[in-house]
Write a protein that holds these residues in place. Structure first.
Motif, PDB file in Angstrom:
ATOM      1  N   GLU A 338      43.366  33.180  36.733  1.00 31.48           N
ATOM      2  CA  GLU A 338      44.821  33.255  36.607  1.00 31.48           C
ATOM      3  C   GLU A 338      45.505  32.635  37.818  1.00 31.48           C
ATOM      4  O   GLU A 338      46.567  32.025  37.689  1.00 31.48           O
ATOM      5  N   ARG A 339      44.916  32.784  38.982  1.00 35.01           N
ATOM      6  CA  ARG A 339      45.513  32.219  40.198  1.00 35.01           C
ATOM      7  C   ARG A 339      45.292  30.718  40.282  1.00 35.01           C
ATOM      8  O   ARG A 339      46.160  29.972  40.748  1.00 35.01           O
ATOM      9  N   LEU A 340      44.107  30.251  39.823  1.00 34.31           N
ATOM     10  CA  LEU A 340      43.758  28.827  39.919  1.00 34.31           C
ATOM     11  C   LEU A 340      43.353  28.323  38.528  1.00 34.31           C
ATOM     12  O   LEU A 340      42.173  28.108  38.248  1.00 34.31           O
ATOM     13  N   PRO A 341      44.309  28.138  37.640  1.00 35.37           N
ATOM     14  CA  PRO A 341      43.982  27.847  36.237  1.00 35.37           C
ATOM     15  C   PRO A 341      43.310  26.509  36.002  1.00 35.37           C
ATOM     16  O   PRO A 341      42.642  26.330  34.976  1.00 35.37           O
ATOM     17  N   ASP A 342      43.469  25.544  36.923  1.00 33.35           N
ATOM     18  CA  ASP A 342      42.828  24.241  36.720  1.00 33.35           C
ATOM     19  C   ASP A 342      41.534  24.111  37.536  1.00 33.35           C
ATOM     20  O   ASP A 342      41.096  23.002  37.860  1.00 33.35           O
ATOM     21  N   PHE A 370      40.752  22.309  42.767  1.00 28.84           N
ATOM     22  CA  PHE A 370      41.882  22.850  42.020  1.00 28.84           C
ATOM     23  C   PHE A 370      43.160  22.362  42.706  1.00 28.84           C
ATOM     24  O   PHE A 370      43.122  21.833  43.828  1.00 28.84           O
ATOM     25  N   THR A 371      44.268  22.539  42.038  1.00 35.52           N
ATOM     26  CA  THR A 371      45.543  22.162  42.634  1.00 35.52           C
ATOM     27  C   THR A 371      45.885  23.141  43.746  1.00 35.52           C
ATOM     28  O   THR A 371      45.966  24.352  43.502  1.00 35.52           O
ATOM     29  N   PRO A 372      46.079  22.655  44.978  1.00 40.34           N
ATOM     30  CA  PRO A 372      46.410  23.584  46.066  1.00 40.34           C
ATOM     31  C   PRO A 372      47.735  24.294  45.777  1.00 40.34           C
ATOM     32  O   PRO A 372      48.644  23.733  45.164  1.00 40.34           O
ATOM     33  N   SER A 373      47.816  25.530  46.221  1.00 41.83           N
ATOM     34  CA  SER A 373      49.050  26.287  46.037  1.00 41.83           C
ATOM     35  C   SER A 373      49.277  27.169  47.250  1.00 41.83           C
ATOM     36  O   SER A 373      48.337  27.557  47.939  1.00 41.83           O
ATOM     37  N   LEU A 374      50.540  27.486  47.499  1.00 40.33           N
ATOM     38  CA  LEU A 374      50.871  28.319  48.636  1.00 40.33           C
ATOM     39  C   LEU A 374      50.385  29.734  48.421  1.00 40.33           C
ATOM     40  O   LEU A 374      50.367  30.246  47.304  1.00 40.33           O
ATOM     41  N   ALA A 375      50.002  30.378  49.518  1.00 38.22           N
ATOM     42  CA  ALA A 375      49.530  31.754  49.421  1.00 38.22           C
ATOM     43  C   ALA A 375      50.643  32.665  48.934  1.00 38.22           C
ATOM     44  O   ALA A 375      51.808  32.505  49.290  1.00 38.22           O
ATOM     45  N   ARG A 376      50.281  33.627  48.113  1.00 39.49           N
ATOM     46  CA  ARG A 376      51.250  34.584  47.594  1.00 39.49           C
ATOM     47  C   ARG A 376      51.301  35.863  48.417  1.00 39.49           C
ATOM     48  O   ARG A 376      52.155  36.698  48.215  1.00 39.49           O
ATOM     49  N   LEU A 377      50.328  36.017  49.304  1.00 40.24           N
ATOM     50  CA  LEU A 377      50.258  37.233  50.111  1.00 40.24           C
ATOM     51  C   LEU A 377      50.801  36.945  51.511  1.00 40.24           C
ATOM     52  O   LEU A 377      50.742  35.816  51.991  1.00 40.24           O
ATOM     53  N   PRO A 378      51.347  37.954  52.183  1.00 39.68           N
ATOM     54  CA  PRO A 378      51.872  37.739  53.532  1.00 39.68           C
ATOM     55  C   PRO A 378      50.779  37.316  54.495  1.00 39.68           C
ATOM     56  O   PRO A 378      49.630  37.746  54.385  1.00 39.68           O
ATOM     57  N   THR A 379      51.116  36.436  55.424  1.00 45.05           N
ATOM     58  CA  THR A 379      50.133  35.957  56.376  1.00 45.05           C
ATOM     59  C   THR A 379      50.639  36.117  57.805  1.00 45.05           C
ATOM     60  O   THR A 379      51.835  36.180  58.069  1.00 45.05           O
ATOM     61  N   VAL A 380      49.687  36.187  58.735  1.00 44.69           N
ATOM     62  CA  VAL A 380      49.983  36.192  60.162  1.00 44.69           C
ATOM     63  C   VAL A 380      49.063  35.168  60.801  1.00 44.69           C
ATOM     64  O   VAL A 380      47.842  35.234  60.631  1.00 44.69           O
ATOM     65  N   ASP A 381      49.636  34.196  61.483  1.00 45.28           N
ATOM     66  CA  ASP A 381      48.842  33.126  62.112  1.00 45.28           C
ATOM     67  C   ASP A 381      47.951  32.424  61.102  1.00 45.28           C
ATOM     68  O   ASP A 381      46.795  32.088  61.386  1.00 45.28           O
ATOM     69  N   GLY A 382      48.487  32.267  59.887  1.00 51.35           N
ATOM     70  CA  GLY A 382      47.729  31.550  58.875  1.00 51.35           C
ATOM     71  C   GLY A 382      46.665  32.351  58.172  1.00 51.35           C
ATOM     72  O   GLY A 382      45.962  31.843  57.305  1.00 51.35           O
TER      73      GLY A 382
END
Length: 387
Positions: A338-342, A370-382
């Motif tokens: 579901e997160r990376l459908p391709d 797969f097609t890169p996508s931005l993270a949906r979860l909060p990040t700190v220092d990447g």
């Protein structure tokens, strides 16, 4: 292990279903059983014991090496922790584990799903079950390497066995000083096990709790990548998850053979005369593709009723963790696709490197794009933050 052992299994089922094999790591004569009916009967045959005549280990035997009342008593001590109701309490935490793992590589557009997903998730989940926080855990790659080399590789790596024992002792000591609402704490407080027995139980639970699931998640992803229509039907809810997982287990049994069985007396399996003291290897993988039990056995059919499969055993030693494996599989597969459908395999499927023979079979790497996508979860220092 050959990339495709199934033609060989088919030949054996047809021509030599109970055949002598050369196993330099066990004394005496060894037999390999490949037909479904014979394997199922042997799994429930009390004349075939699970304990070696002489225990080669410096610690007490565990669940997989005991029979009768001893085995039943130990199994009762832990069985309550693996019921569907109790396992379901891990759903939310497992979902977070899977989501965090996917987010760690979702922005790159490529990943090795074994190194970054199918290995990470089962190791995390079994430590969650045992109440071991992340700070006390070894890296997932080290956990797999330790257990495989110490407990399943032949000949086993004695240095790795020492490493496993040290790791387990540290975890048990941690649980003694940090009790919680978890299985090790309940075992400690019950006083039912000696110190050595408790360590063996934890060792068994960690090993059984991750190594099979790692193989199964890898083969499941590979199968679903190769069958997009069936994958879509599963993810859209047109196929029942439990039914689909049973078929996937049947087709790609993560454990290719059951633990050694030892003949306690002379007996006949099919037309073979097995003598007292002989070792019997039961090929779960060959049995699960027996055309006399499963029509068109080499085909994936998620609508098939594959419940008679033997991938998780049969009889007294049926896998305790079946509900946990199925929960992880449903969540891990749903989260990933579901997160990376391709998602696409980055090499031809025929180039997959298979490993962990002779007991297990799974891909050693699964390079995907797969097609890169931005993270949906909060990040700190990447880095993805824990929730």
């Amino acid at each position: 292990m050959t990339a495709d052992p199934y033609p060989g299994y088919a030949w054996l089922r047809e021509h030599d279903p109970v055949c002598p094999v050369d196993d330099p790591h066990v004394p005496g004569r060894t037999w390999l059983v490949t037909r479904y009916d014979d394997v199922r009967a042997c799994l429930a045959d009390r004349r075939l014991g699970s304990g070696a005549p002489v225990n080669p280990d410096p610690h007490p035997p565990g669940l997989s090496n005991l029979d009768g009342p001893q085995h039943a008593g130990l199994r009762r001590l832990v069985a309550a922790a693996f019921t569907p109701a109790v396992v379901s309490r891990l759903r939310d935490r497992t979902a977070r584990t899977c989501a965090h793992a996917v987010e760690s590589f979702a922005g790159r557009g490529r990943a090795d799903l074994v190194a970054e997903y199918t290995r990470e998730v089962p190791v995390a989940v079994v430590h969650d079950l045992l109440g071991v926080p992340e700070a006390e855990r070894a890296p997932a790659a080290d956990v797999l390497d330790m257990w495989y080399r110490a407990k399943f590789q032949q000949p086993r790596d004695e240095a790795k066995l020492t490493e496993v024992l040290g790791y387990v002792r540290r975890l048990v000591a941690y649980k003694r000083s940090h009790p919680g609402d978890d299985l090790p704490t309940r075992l400690i407080e019950s006083g039912a096990l000696t110190g050595d027995e408790l360590e063996v139980m934890v060792m068994t639970l960690i090993g059984a709790g991750h190594i099979t699931t790692i193989q199964f998640l890898g083969t499941t992803i590979l199968r679903l990548l190769g069958h997009p229509d069936q994958r879509a039907a599963l993810l859209d809810g047109d196929v029942d998850w439990s039914q689909a997982i049973n078929e996937l287990l049947r087709l790609d049994s993560p454990d290719h053979v059951a633990e050694y069985r030892y003949a306690g007396e002379d007996l006949t399996i099919a037309d073979a005369r097995v003598s007292e003291g002989d070792v019997v290897l039961l090929s779960l993988a060959a049995a699960n593709r027996d055309p006399n039990k499963f029509p068109d056995p080499d085909a994936l059919d998620l609508t098939r009723d594959a419940r008679p499969h033997l991938a998780l055993g049969h009889g007294a030693h049926t896998c305790l963790g079946s509900h946990l494996l199925k929960l992880q599989t449903e969540i891990a597969i749903t989260t990933l696709f579901e997160r990376l459908p391709d998602l696409t395999l980055d090499i031809p499927s025929g180039d997959i490197d298979w490993g962990y023979a002779p007991t297990f079979r799974g891909p050693k790497a699964l390079p995907v794009t797969f097609t890169p996508s931005l993270a949906r979860l909060p990040t700190v220092d990447g880095r993805v933050c824990a929730s």
